[in-house]
Design a protein around this motif. Structure first.
Motif, PDB file in Angstrom:
ATOM      1  N   VAL A   1       0.835  -1.194   0.000  1.00  0.00           N
ATOM      2  CA  VAL A   1       0.000   0.000   0.000  1.00  0.00           C
ATOM      3  C   VAL A   1       0.875   1.251   0.000  1.00  0.00           C
ATOM      4  O   VAL A   1       0.381   2.350   0.164  1.00  0.00           O
ATOM      5  CB  VAL A   1      -0.999   0.023   1.190  1.00  0.00           C
ATOM      6  N   GLY A   2       2.181   1.077  -0.162  1.00  0.00           N
ATOM      7  CA  GLY A   2       3.117   2.204  -0.158  1.00  0.00           C
ATOM      8  C   GLY A   2       3.709   2.431   1.217  1.00  0.00           C
ATOM      9  O   GLY A   2       3.118   2.086   2.229  1.00  0.00           O
ATOM     10  N   GLY A   3       4.923   2.953   1.244  1.00  0.00           N
ATOM     11  CA  GLY A   3       5.591   3.246   2.505  1.00  0.00           C
ATOM     12  C   GLY A   3       6.577   2.173   2.910  1.00  0.00           C
ATOM     13  O   GLY A   3       7.075   1.412   2.083  1.00  0.00           O
ATOM     14  N   SER A   4       6.857   2.109   4.207  1.00  0.00           N
ATOM     15  CA  SER A   4       7.838   1.146   4.719  1.00  0.00           C
ATOM     16  C   SER A   4       7.293  -0.276   4.601  1.00  0.00           C
ATOM     17  O   SER A   4       6.086  -0.487   4.479  1.00  0.00           O
ATOM     18  CB  SER A   4       8.201   1.471   6.165  1.00  0.00           C
ATOM     19  N   SER A   5       8.219  -1.249   4.636  1.00  0.00           N
ATOM     20  CA  SER A   5       7.786  -2.627   4.449  1.00  0.00           C
ATOM     21  C   SER A   5       8.661  -3.595   5.230  1.00  0.00           C
ATOM     22  O   SER A   5       9.708  -3.223   5.754  1.00  0.00           O
ATOM     23  CB  SER A   5       7.805  -3.002   2.963  1.00  0.00           C
ATOM     24  N   VAL A   6       8.221  -4.840   5.251  1.00  0.00           N
ATOM     25  CA  VAL A   6       8.941  -5.950   5.866  1.00  0.00           C
ATOM     26  C   VAL A   6       9.136  -7.005   4.785  1.00  0.00           C
ATOM     27  O   VAL A   6       8.220  -7.279   4.015  1.00  0.00           O
ATOM     28  CB  VAL A   6       8.122  -6.549   7.039  1.00  0.00           C
ATOM     29  N   ARG A   7      10.338  -7.580   4.724  1.00  0.00           N
ATOM     30  CA  ARG A   7      10.611  -8.677   3.793  1.00  0.00           C
ATOM     31  C   ARG A   7      10.707  -9.963   4.604  1.00  0.00           C
ATOM     32  O   ARG A   7      11.439 -10.045   5.584  1.00  0.00           O
ATOM     33  CB  ARG A   7      11.920  -8.456   3.056  1.00  0.00           C
ATOM     34  N   ILE A   8       9.938 -10.975   4.183  1.00  0.00           N
ATOM     35  CA  ILE A   8       9.969 -12.288   4.823  1.00  0.00           C
ATOM     36  C   ILE A   8      10.353 -13.296   3.747  1.00  0.00           C
ATOM     37  O   ILE A   8       9.627 -13.468   2.765  1.00  0.00           O
ATOM     38  CB  ILE A   8       8.598 -12.655   5.424  1.00  0.00           C
ATOM     39  N   SER A   9      11.498 -13.923   3.931  1.00  0.00           N
ATOM     40  CA  SER A   9      11.956 -14.946   2.996  1.00  0.00           C
ATOM     41  C   SER A   9      11.733 -16.301   3.624  1.00  0.00           C
ATOM     42  O   SER A   9      11.983 -16.504   4.806  1.00  0.00           O
ATOM     43  CB  SER A   9      13.438 -14.759   2.678  1.00  0.00           C
ATOM     44  N   ALA A  10      11.251 -17.232   2.816  1.00  0.00           N
ATOM     45  CA  ALA A  10      10.968 -18.585   3.299  1.00  0.00           C
ATOM     46  C   ALA A  10      11.433 -19.588   2.258  1.00  0.00           C
ATOM     47  O   ALA A  10      11.835 -19.225   1.162  1.00  0.00           O
ATOM     48  CB  ALA A  10       9.477 -18.734   3.574  1.00  0.00           C
ATOM     49  N   ALA A  11      11.333 -20.852   2.630  1.00  0.00           N
ATOM     50  CA  ALA A  11      11.786 -21.929   1.757  1.00  0.00           C
ATOM     51  C   ALA A  11      11.107 -21.875   0.394  1.00  0.00           C
ATOM     52  O   ALA A  11      11.763 -22.035  -0.628  1.00  0.00           O
ATOM     53  CB  ALA A  11      11.519 -23.270   2.431  1.00  0.00           C
ATOM     54  N   GLU A  12       9.814 -21.618   0.364  1.00  0.00           N
ATOM     55  CA  GLU A  12       9.076 -21.673  -0.890  1.00  0.00           C
ATOM     56  C   GLU A  12       8.638 -20.320  -1.425  1.00  0.00           C
ATOM     57  O   GLU A  12       8.183 -20.238  -2.564  1.00  0.00           O
ATOM     58  CB  GLU A  12       7.849 -22.562  -0.716  1.00  0.00           C
TER      59      GLU A  12
END
Length: 106
Positions: free
Chosen positions: A58-69
């Motif tokens: 939705v714009g702005g700051s974010s979080v990156r979540i990396s996973a196996a798949e």
């Protein structure tokens, strides 16, 4: 347009919802979590990003979540707090796993 992303740090997984689009990422599959890039308002919605991850934006700051798949980038106003909550939950799950292994190994 009033669109928001919902991130829920639950007992066994992180759940993300943007409108009808949703994903659940079990902690056992998470390989990395970090404050993500700042995104533009024109990127609103669920979209495939240049690096192959899926954005719930939705714009702005974010979080990156990396996973196996999968790998997701999720808009979050307080990205440091969300990342911290995920890290604490990951640590708790890892401690439970070790305690369960020790108990069953007796």
């Amino acid at each position: 347009m009033n669109t928001s992303v919902v991130v829920r740090v639950e007992d066994r997984s992180v759940r993300v919802r943007l409108g009808r689009h949703k994903v659940s990422i079990p902690y056992e599959q998470i390989t990395e979590e970090a404050v993500g890039p700042r995104t533009s308002r024109w990127q609103i919605g669920r979209r495939r990003l240049d690096d192959g991850s899926t954005g719930y934006l939705v714009g702005g700051s974010s979080v990156r979540i990396s996973a196996a798949e999968t790998s997701v980038v999720v808009s979050a106003d307080e990205s440091y707090r969300v990342t911290g909550a995920i890290q604490r939950r990951l640590q708790h799950v890892a401690e439970e796993r070790v305690a369960g292994t020790e108990q069953s190994g007796r």
